[in-house]
Design a protein around this motif. Structure first.
Motif, PDB file in Angstrom:
ATOM      1  N   LEU A  77      50.933  57.026  39.469  1.00  0.00           N
ATOM      2  CA  LEU A  77      50.577  55.610  39.411  1.00  0.00           C
ATOM      3  C   LEU A  77      49.405  55.308  40.344  1.00  0.00           C
ATOM      4  N   ALA A  78      48.476  54.492  39.835  1.00  0.00           N
ATOM      5  CA  ALA A  78      47.312  54.078  40.617  1.00  0.00           C
ATOM      6  C   ALA A  78      47.130  52.579  40.425  1.00  0.00           C
ATOM      7  N   PRO A  79      47.688  51.747  41.319  1.00  0.00           N
ATOM      8  CA  PRO A  79      47.591  50.294  41.174  1.00  0.00           C
ATOM      9  C   PRO A  79      46.162  49.774  41.036  1.00  0.00           C
ATOM     10  N   ASP A  80      45.173  50.496  41.572  1.00  0.00           N
ATOM     11  CA  ASP A  80      43.780  50.041  41.457  1.00  0.00           C
ATOM     12  C   ASP A  80      43.271  50.058  40.016  1.00  0.00           C
ATOM     13  N   LEU A  81      43.968  50.765  39.120  1.00  0.00           N
ATOM     14  CA  LEU A  81      43.586  50.807  37.706  1.00  0.00           C
ATOM     15  C   LEU A  81      44.281  49.722  36.884  1.00  0.00           C
ATOM     16  N   ASP A  82      45.026  48.848  37.538  1.00  0.00           N
ATOM     17  CA  ASP A  82      45.817  47.822  36.850  1.00  0.00           C
ATOM     18  C   ASP A  82      44.940  46.892  36.014  1.00  0.00           C
ATOM     19  N   GLU A  83      45.593  46.241  35.062  1.00  0.00           N
ATOM     20  CA  GLU A  83      44.934  45.218  34.246  1.00  0.00           C
ATOM     21  C   GLU A  83      44.382  44.111  35.143  1.00  0.00           C
ATOM     22  N   ILE A  84      43.368  43.413  34.654  1.00  0.00           N
ATOM     23  CA  ILE A  84      42.866  42.231  35.345  1.00  0.00           C
ATOM     24  C   ILE A  84      44.004  41.234  35.515  1.00  0.00           C
ATOM     25  N   VAL A 125      36.744  45.234  38.989  1.00  0.00           N
ATOM     26  CA  VAL A 125      35.870  46.408  38.944  1.00  0.00           C
ATOM     27  C   VAL A 125      35.826  47.086  40.309  1.00  0.00           C
ATOM     28  N   ALA A 126      35.774  46.312  41.370  1.00  0.00           N
ATOM     29  CA  ALA A 126      35.699  46.882  42.720  1.00  0.00           C
ATOM     30  C   ALA A 126      36.923  47.731  43.034  1.00  0.00           C
ATOM     31  N   ARG A 127      38.106  47.261  42.662  1.00  0.00           N
ATOM     32  CA  ARG A 127      39.302  48.057  42.971  1.00  0.00           C
ATOM     33  C   ARG A 127      39.355  49.327  42.119  1.00  0.00           C
ATOM     34  N   ALA A 128      38.951  49.232  40.831  1.00  0.00           N
ATOM     35  CA  ALA A 128      38.929  50.426  39.985  1.00  0.00           C
ATOM     36  C   ALA A 128      37.907  51.439  40.506  1.00  0.00           C
ATOM     37  N   MET A 129      36.740  50.953  40.932  1.00  0.00           N
ATOM     38  CA  MET A 129      35.732  51.848  41.502  1.00  0.00           C
ATOM     39  C   MET A 129      36.208  52.469  42.804  1.00  0.00           C
ATOM     40  N   HIS A 130      36.974  51.725  43.576  1.00  0.00           N
ATOM     41  CA  HIS A 130      37.551  52.279  44.808  1.00  0.00           C
ATOM     42  C   HIS A 130      38.401  53.506  44.490  1.00  0.00           C
ATOM     43  N   HIS A 131      39.219  53.412  43.430  1.00  0.00           N
ATOM     44  CA  HIS A 131      40.048  54.550  43.028  1.00  0.00           C
ATOM     45  C   HIS A 131      39.181  55.727  42.570  1.00  0.00           C
ATOM     46  N   ILE A 132      38.171  55.438  41.767  1.00  0.00           N
ATOM     47  CA  ILE A 132      37.289  56.499  41.263  1.00  0.00           C
ATOM     48  C   ILE A 132      36.524  57.150  42.414  1.00  0.00           C
ATOM     49  N   ASP A 150      38.949  45.956  29.450  1.00  0.00           N
ATOM     50  CA  ASP A 150      37.909  45.284  30.236  1.00  0.00           C
ATOM     51  C   ASP A 150      37.690  45.940  31.593  1.00  0.00           C
ATOM     52  N   VAL A 151      38.722  46.548  32.156  1.00  0.00           N
ATOM     53  CA  VAL A 151      38.535  47.284  33.408  1.00  0.00           C
ATOM     54  C   VAL A 151      37.596  48.460  33.159  1.00  0.00           C
ATOM     55  N   ILE A 152      37.820  49.180  32.066  1.00  0.00           N
ATOM     56  CA  ILE A 152      36.949  50.315  31.730  1.00  0.00           C
ATOM     57  C   ILE A 152      35.537  49.828  31.437  1.00  0.00           C
ATOM     58  N   ARG A 153      35.415  48.763  30.658  1.00  0.00           N
ATOM     59  CA  ARG A 153      34.084  48.203  30.393  1.00  0.00           C
ATOM     60  C   ARG A 153      33.370  47.854  31.700  1.00  0.00           C
ATOM     61  N   GLY A 154      34.098  47.246  32.615  1.00  0.00           N
ATOM     62  CA  GLY A 154      33.501  46.855  33.884  1.00  0.00           C
ATOM     63  C   GLY A 154      33.034  48.039  34.701  1.00  0.00           C
ATOM     64  N   VAL A 155      33.837  49.110  34.727  1.00  0.00           N
ATOM     65  CA  VAL A 155      33.444  50.323  35.453  1.00  0.00           C
ATOM     66  C   VAL A 155      32.190  50.925  34.826  1.00  0.00           C
ATOM     67  N   VAL A 156      32.178  51.014  33.498  1.00  0.00           N
ATOM     68  CA  VAL A 156      31.010  51.573  32.809  1.00  0.00           C
ATOM     69  C   VAL A 156      29.772  50.732  33.110  1.00  0.00           C
ATOM     70  N   ALA A 157      29.906  49.413  33.031  1.00  0.00           N
ATOM     71  CA  ALA A 157      28.771  48.537  33.336  1.00  0.00           C
ATOM     72  C   ALA A 157      28.286  48.754  34.762  1.00  0.00           C
ATOM     73  N   GLN A 158      29.212  48.882  35.692  1.00  0.00           N
ATOM     74  CA  GLN A 158      28.845  49.092  37.097  1.00  0.00           C
ATOM     75  C   GLN A 158      28.068  50.402  37.260  1.00  0.00           C
TER      76      GLN A 158
END
Length: 197
Positions: A77-84, A125-132, A150-158
């Motif tokens: 489990l990685a809470p930083d990948l959670d839904e918006i 996006v910031a929390r997902a990028m933190h995990h990555i 949308d989390v994935i879209r946001g990471v890709v956009a970033q």
């Protein structure tokens, strides 16, 4: 140098396209979603995937479990990948949200528009990028990160350096994988987008 990251969207479920599931509807994969994910697991076999991390939502955990069974890996489990956190919108029908001024503003200006009591797109996006970035710092073989559209879209956009207002310009389908090479500190490059069976 970097770590290969596969951004996997969860498989299909019965809310898809009708409800904004968010964090409030504990929705499971449907038969199509389970089949899509099993197909993706077969596609990924032999690619050297070393780990699977996942958002804590039921639909992502089920996706990760199917992938893990196919790849002989135990998802973490990685809470930083959670839904918006969509706040007051979560669990509502899209038909009821359409035409609501705040909802329309959110979809037109993701970089700045707020959610009603939830989080901003930038925060998600910031929390997902933190995990990555954390995974990139550990090094090693390819890692799958199971998350939400949308989390994935946001990471890709970033990673591409696109304003978040542009993230609705590309598709992230259920049970798709988008590959990026992550170098840490938000740096990386996109290799493929929205790969499906």
């Amino acid at each position: 140098m970097g770590v290969l990251i596969g951004l996997v969207r969860h498989g299909s479920h019965d809310d898809l396209g009708t409800w904004l599931s968010g964090r409030t509807r504990d929705v499971a994969l449907n038969a199509a979603g389970r089949d899509e994910t099993a197909t993706l697991a077969r596609r990924l076999a032999g690619r050297g995937v070393t780990a699977i991390t996942t958002s804590p939502r039921r639909r992502t955990v089920e996706t990760a479990d199917i992938l893990g069974a196919g790849l002989n890996l135990t998802p973490v489990l990685a809470p930083d990948l959670d839904e918006i956190d969509f706040g007051g919108w979560s669990g509502q029908r899209f038909a009821d949200l359409d035409g609501e001024p705040d909802w329309d503003r959110w979809n037109a200006a993701r970089a700045t528009a707020p959610t009603p009591g939830g989080e901003t797109m930038a925060a998600a996006v910031a929390r997902a990028m933190h995990h990555i970035d954390h995974l990139a710092g550990q090094g090693g073989g390819p890692v799958l990160c199971v998350s939400h559209c949308d989390v994935i879209r946001g990471v890709v956009a970033q990673v591409l350096g696109l304003p978040l207002d542009n993230l609705l310009r590309f598709e992230i389908a259920p049970a798709s994988v988008s590959w990026l090479m992550a170098h840490g500190q938000g740096a990386g490059h996109v290799l493929t987008l929205n790969g499906t069976a």
